[in-house]
Write a protein that holds these residues in place. Structure first.
Motif, mmCIF file in Angstrom:
data_model
loop_
_atom_site.group_PDB
_atom_site.id
_atom_site.type_symbol
_atom_site.label_atom_id
_atom_site.label_comp_id
_atom_site.label_asym_id
_atom_site.label_seq_id
_atom_site.Cartn_x
_atom_site.Cartn_y
_atom_site.Cartn_z
ATOM 1 N N TYR A 76 0.821 -1.236 -0.017
ATOM 2 C CA TYR A 76 -0.005 0.103 0.157
ATOM 3 C C TYR A 76 0.918 1.244 0.051
ATOM 4 O O TYR A 76 2.062 1.250 0.347
ATOM 5 N N ARG A 127 -5.809 7.298 -8.143
ATOM 6 C CA ARG A 127 -6.636 6.030 -8.101
ATOM 7 C C ARG A 127 -7.433 5.826 -6.750
ATOM 8 O O ARG A 127 -6.584 5.554 -5.860
ATOM 9 N N TYR A 128 -8.585 5.784 -6.471
ATOM 10 C CA TYR A 128 -9.085 5.442 -5.075
ATOM 11 C C TYR A 128 -10.123 4.538 -5.228
ATOM 12 O O TYR A 128 -10.636 3.900 -6.527
ATOM 13 N N ASP A 129 -10.072 3.661 -4.193
ATOM 14 C CA ASP A 129 -11.430 2.562 -4.334
ATOM 15 C C ASP A 129 -12.484 3.090 -3.397
ATOM 16 O O ASP A 129 -12.589 4.357 -3.360
ATOM 17 N N CYS A 173 -5.328 -2.623 -4.669
ATOM 18 C CA CYS A 173 -5.337 -1.639 -3.473
ATOM 19 C C CYS A 173 -5.145 -2.177 -2.138
ATOM 20 O O CYS A 173 -5.956 -2.900 -1.676
ATOM 21 N N GLY A 198 -4.267 6.953 2.173
ATOM 22 C CA GLY A 198 -5.967 7.202 1.902
ATOM 23 C C GLY A 198 -6.347 7.703 3.293
ATOM 24 O O GLY A 198 -5.590 8.416 3.823
ATOM 25 N N CYS A 200 -5.293 4.450 -3.810
ATOM 26 C CA CYS A 200 -4.765 3.167 -4.280
ATOM 27 C C CYS A 200 -3.511 3.316 -5.439
ATOM 28 O O CYS A 200 -2.576 2.393 -5.479
ATOM 29 N N ALA A 201 -3.449 4.464 -5.774
ATOM 30 C CA ALA A 201 -2.362 4.495 -7.070
ATOM 31 C C ALA A 201 -2.017 6.364 -7.201
ATOM 32 O O ALA A 201 -2.964 6.978 -6.983
#
Length: 234
Positions: free
Chosen positions: A31, A144-146, A162, A197, A152-153
């Motif tokens: 992560y 990039r999110y979940d 993720c 995050g 995540c990225a």
């Protein structure tokens, strides 16, 4: 009767001990961890980048790595020096400058089939009330999110996944120290799952040892109560 109670207590104690010992084998996760510059060193952030609002002149760091919790997370290997990062970005009225350090990690920590980009530094010039996440977005898209709003990225890395569990990770294996890495270790208890995050409660992306232990104790004590009730009826 007394022997039966002693035996029951011993079984209960053994069950609780066994459940409590479970989390000792910490599962590792891959992560983005989130750091704050302290002088030229790093301290593990105590809140996520979506809520942290850095002051002008602050430095925020992001490191992609494999670890079980914040205490073992690898720090960014670039020093947290604001002047070195933002010397070419002049100050502007109504704006703030935030140094951003992005360490994509090592090839050993990369997901299968991917190669980490080289570490980079950026000077984000953003609104005075901007969060660390907004500063990151200003200089390192695409992000990039979940569905949990977990980062995540960064800059498209990694392409997929993720905070996933890493199978077969070697216990105690650590990355060799880099001359550029700050000497101080992480501070704080870690607030996000790497955070990159915003999720809180378990810095490694999984349930905390305290939570698992508490649930286990409740389950065992409930079973003991049922056992005692059955004995009384008998």
């Amino acid at each position: 009767m007394r022997r039966t109670r002693i035996a029951g207590a011993a079984l209960l104690a053994g069950a609780v001990t066994g459940l409590a010992a479970g989390p000792a084998q910490a599962q590792e996760y891959r992560y983005w961890s989130f750091w704050q510059g302290k002088g030229s060193s790093w301290a593990y952030a105590t809140e996520g980048p979506a809520t942290l609002r850095p002051a002008d002149g602050a430095v925020e760091g992001f490191r992609f790595a494999v670890s079980a919790d914040s205490a073992a997370a690898g720090k960014p290997r670039t020093a947290a020096g604001f002047d070195a990062i933002c010397h070419g970005t002049p100050a502007k009225d109504g704006r703030k400058r935030v140094g951003i350090v992005i360490d994509f990690g090592t090839a050993a920590d990369a997901p299968g089939g991917e190669r980490p980009p080289k570490p980079r530094t950026e000077c984000a010039q953003v609104a005075r009330d901007a969060s660390a996440g907004e500063a990151l977005a200003a200089v390192a898209r695409p992000l990039r999110y979940d569905s949990r709003a977990l980062l995540c990225a960064i800059a498209g890395y990694p392409e997929a996944g993720c905070a996933e569990q890493v199978e077969g990770a070697k216990e105690g294996a650590k990355e060799p120290s880099s001359p550029a890495a700050p000497s101080s270790g992480p501070a704080g208890d870690g607030s996000d799952v790497g955070s990159g995050g915003d999720a809180s409660g378990a810095a490694d992306g999984g349930p905390s040892a305290g939570l698992v232990g508490g649930v286990a104790a409740v389950v065992v004590l409930g079973a003991a109560a049922v056992w005692q009730a059955r004995r009384r009826r008998g």
